[in-house]
Design a protein around this motif. Structure first.
Motif, PDB file in Angstrom:
ATOM      1  N   CYS A  99       6.284  -3.944  -3.576  1.00 33.78           N
ATOM      2  CA  CYS A  99       4.973  -4.473  -3.949  1.00 33.78           C
ATOM      3  C   CYS A  99       3.904  -3.533  -3.388  1.00 33.78           C
ATOM      4  O   CYS A  99       3.881  -3.254  -2.190  1.00 33.78           O
ATOM      5  CB  CYS A  99       4.774  -5.882  -3.399  1.00 33.78           C
ATOM      6  SG  CYS A  99       5.917  -7.087  -4.101  1.00 33.78           S
ATOM      7  N   LEU A 100       3.040  -3.032  -4.273  1.00 30.76           N
ATOM      8  CA  LEU A 100       1.987  -2.098  -3.878  1.00 30.76           C
ATOM      9  C   LEU A 100       0.625  -2.697  -4.192  1.00 30.76           C
ATOM     10  O   LEU A 100       0.426  -3.278  -5.266  1.00 30.76           O
ATOM     11  CB  LEU A 100       2.163  -0.765  -4.606  1.00 30.76           C
ATOM     12  CG  LEU A 100       3.463  -0.018  -4.303  1.00 30.76           C
ATOM     13  CD1 LEU A 100       3.607   1.191  -5.211  1.00 30.76           C
ATOM     14  CD2 LEU A 100       3.505   0.402  -2.838  1.00 30.76           C
ATOM     15  N   LEU A 101      -0.327  -2.523  -3.278  1.00 28.12           N
ATOM     16  CA  LEU A 101      -1.662  -3.097  -3.418  1.00 28.12           C
ATOM     17  C   LEU A 101      -2.723  -2.011  -3.369  1.00 28.12           C
ATOM     18  O   LEU A 101      -2.545  -0.988  -2.703  1.00 28.12           O
ATOM     19  CB  LEU A 101      -1.933  -4.093  -2.293  1.00 28.12           C
ATOM     20  CG  LEU A 101      -0.987  -5.286  -2.247  1.00 28.12           C
ATOM     21  CD1 LEU A 101      -0.991  -5.913  -0.872  1.00 28.12           C
ATOM     22  CD2 LEU A 101      -1.381  -6.296  -3.289  1.00 28.12           C
ATOM     23  N   LEU A 102      -3.821  -2.269  -4.081  1.00 30.55           N
ATOM     24  CA  LEU A 102      -4.982  -1.387  -4.047  1.00 30.55           C
ATOM     25  C   LEU A 102      -6.218  -2.270  -4.090  1.00 30.55           C
ATOM     26  O   LEU A 102      -6.450  -2.966  -5.092  1.00 30.55           O
ATOM     27  CB  LEU A 102      -4.967  -0.417  -5.237  1.00 30.55           C
ATOM     28  CG  LEU A 102      -6.152   0.534  -5.343  1.00 30.55           C
ATOM     29  CD1 LEU A 102      -6.199   1.483  -4.145  1.00 30.55           C
ATOM     30  CD2 LEU A 102      -6.077   1.340  -6.624  1.00 30.55           C
ATOM     31  N   ASP A 103      -6.973  -2.299  -3.005  1.00 24.30           N
ATOM     32  CA  ASP A 103      -8.208  -3.082  -2.912  1.00 24.30           C
ATOM     33  C   ASP A 103      -8.007  -4.545  -3.309  1.00 24.30           C
ATOM     34  O   ASP A 103      -8.829  -5.125  -4.016  1.00 24.30           O
ATOM     35  CB  ASP A 103      -9.307  -2.459  -3.777  1.00 24.30           C
ATOM     36  CG  ASP A 103      -9.743  -1.099  -3.266  1.00 24.30           C
ATOM     37  OD1 ASP A 103      -9.605  -0.860  -2.054  1.00 24.30           O
ATOM     38  OD2 ASP A 103     -10.212  -0.277  -4.074  1.00 24.30           O
ATOM     39  N   GLY A 104      -6.909  -5.152  -2.877  1.00 25.69           N
ATOM     40  CA  GLY A 104      -6.659  -6.565  -3.156  1.00 25.69           C
ATOM     41  C   GLY A 104      -5.996  -6.831  -4.491  1.00 25.69           C
ATOM     42  O   GLY A 104      -5.776  -7.985  -4.851  1.00 25.69           O
ATOM     43  N   TYR A 105      -5.663  -5.800  -5.239  1.00 24.18           N
ATOM     44  CA  TYR A 105      -4.988  -5.952  -6.526  1.00 24.18           C
ATOM     45  C   TYR A 105      -3.535  -5.507  -6.399  1.00 24.18           C
ATOM     46  O   TYR A 105      -3.244  -4.495  -5.755  1.00 24.18           O
ATOM     47  CB  TYR A 105      -5.690  -5.143  -7.623  1.00 24.18           C
ATOM     48  CG  TYR A 105      -7.032  -5.724  -8.000  1.00 24.18           C
ATOM     49  CD1 TYR A 105      -7.133  -6.714  -8.963  1.00 24.18           C
ATOM     50  CD2 TYR A 105      -8.191  -5.303  -7.361  1.00 24.18           C
ATOM     51  CE1 TYR A 105      -8.352  -7.263  -9.291  1.00 24.18           C
ATOM     52  CE2 TYR A 105      -9.422  -5.848  -7.680  1.00 24.18           C
ATOM     53  CZ  TYR A 105      -9.496  -6.831  -8.647  1.00 24.18           C
ATOM     54  OH  TYR A 105     -10.696  -7.382  -8.963  1.00 24.18           O
ATOM     55  N   LEU A 106      -2.632  -6.240  -7.022  1.00 22.96           N
ATOM     56  CA  LEU A 106      -1.209  -5.926  -7.029  1.00 22.96           C
ATOM     57  C   LEU A 106      -0.942  -4.985  -8.202  1.00 22.96           C
ATOM     58  O   LEU A 106      -1.163  -5.346  -9.355  1.00 22.96           O
ATOM     59  CB  LEU A 106      -0.396  -7.209  -7.179  1.00 22.96           C
ATOM     60  CG  LEU A 106       1.096  -7.060  -7.318  1.00 22.96           C
ATOM     61  CD1 LEU A 106       1.687  -6.456  -6.055  1.00 22.96           C
ATOM     62  CD2 LEU A 106       1.731  -8.401  -7.620  1.00 22.96           C
ATOM     63  N   LEU A 107      -0.493  -3.764  -7.918  1.00 23.81           N
ATOM     64  CA  LEU A 107      -0.287  -2.755  -8.961  1.00 23.81           C
ATOM     65  C   LEU A 107       1.063  -2.975  -9.634  1.00 23.81           C
ATOM     66  O   LEU A 107       2.106  -2.966  -8.980  1.00 23.81           O
ATOM     67  CB  LEU A 107      -0.362  -1.354  -8.355  1.00 23.81           C
ATOM     68  CG  LEU A 107      -1.677  -1.018  -7.634  1.00 23.81           C
ATOM     69  CD1 LEU A 107      -1.597   0.353  -7.001  1.00 23.81           C
ATOM     70  CD2 LEU A 107      -2.855  -1.119  -8.598  1.00 23.81           C
ATOM     71  N   LEU A 108       1.046  -3.163 -10.946  1.00 21.23           N
ATOM     72  CA  LEU A 108       2.259  -3.418 -11.723  1.00 21.23           C
ATOM     73  C   LEU A 108       2.446  -2.355 -12.806  1.00 21.23           C
ATOM     74  O   LEU A 108       1.486  -1.931 -13.444  1.00 21.23           O
ATOM     75  CB  LEU A 108       2.181  -4.800 -12.393  1.00 21.23           C
ATOM     76  CG  LEU A 108       1.990  -5.989 -11.452  1.00 21.23           C
ATOM     77  CD1 LEU A 108       1.724  -7.247 -12.256  1.00 21.23           C
ATOM     78  CD2 LEU A 108       3.205  -6.161 -10.574  1.00 21.23           C
ATOM     79  N   ASN A 109       3.689  -1.959 -13.028  1.00 25.06           N
ATOM     80  CA  ASN A 109       4.102  -1.073 -14.125  1.00 25.06           C
ATOM     81  C   ASN A 109       3.548   0.341 -14.054  1.00 25.06           C
ATOM     82  O   ASN A 109       3.498   1.024 -15.055  1.00 25.06           O
ATOM     83  CB  ASN A 109       3.763  -1.680 -15.489  1.00 25.06           C
ATOM     84  CG  ASN A 109       4.572  -2.912 -15.770  1.00 25.06           C
ATOM     85  OD1 ASN A 109       5.612  -3.133 -15.158  1.00 25.06           O
ATOM     86  ND2 ASN A 109       4.114  -3.724 -16.693  1.00 25.06           N
TER      87      ASN A 109
END
Length: 149
Positions: A99-109
């Motif tokens: 699970c990777l996050l950027l500024d509170g968003y979960l990065l998918l695909n």
């Protein structure tokens, strides 16, 4: 005399149990005066849940906290997809594996060779707040493109 008391108790028990059953045609009423949620049968599985009555003291719906870091902005150079957003920042690992996050968003695909913990990137994609994930954190964000920042 004893048989009359037993008979009376049996009749009273039957009446009490019969009164507990719900009529198939009459909706039950909750204390606030509106129909109970258990008696409302949605006709469309994608329909919104019913709103509480106007005189209800139900708590206000929760609001999503502002994500840490910069607020995403609509990118003028983003792909033609409607609602595309661009985020720039450092990717962090989530509490769950992969699970990777950027500024509170979960990065998918996104491409995992470019999206890794510690990488500074600019991603373009779409926010999917209703999407279910196993990551337990972040608002899902479907990545459409990635470039180093």
């Amino acid at each position: 005399m004893k048989s009359i008391r037993i008979g009376f108790a049996a009749v009273a028990a039957c009446l009490a149990l019969g009164a507990c059953g719900e009529s198939a045609n009459a909706p039950s009423v909750n204390p606030s005066g509106g129909p109970s949620l258990s008696s409302v049968k949605p006709s469309d599985p994608n329909a919104e849940p019913p709103l509480p009555p106007a005189n209800s003291t139900a708590p206000a719906s929760p609001t999503r906290p502002n994500p840490a870091g910069p607020t995403p902005s609509k990118s003028p150079g983003a792909p033609a997809s409607a609602g595309a957003l661009t985020l720039t920042g450092v990717v962090t690992a989530g509490v769950e594996p992969n699970c990777l996050l950027l500024d509170g968003y979960l990065l998918l695909n996104g491409p995992r060779d470019q999206l890794r913990s510690g990488a500074r990137v600019t991603v373009t994609g779409q926010v999917r707040p209703g999407m279910m994930t196993t990551c337990q954190q972040g608002t899902p964000f479907m990545v459409e493109s990635v470039k180093p920042a």
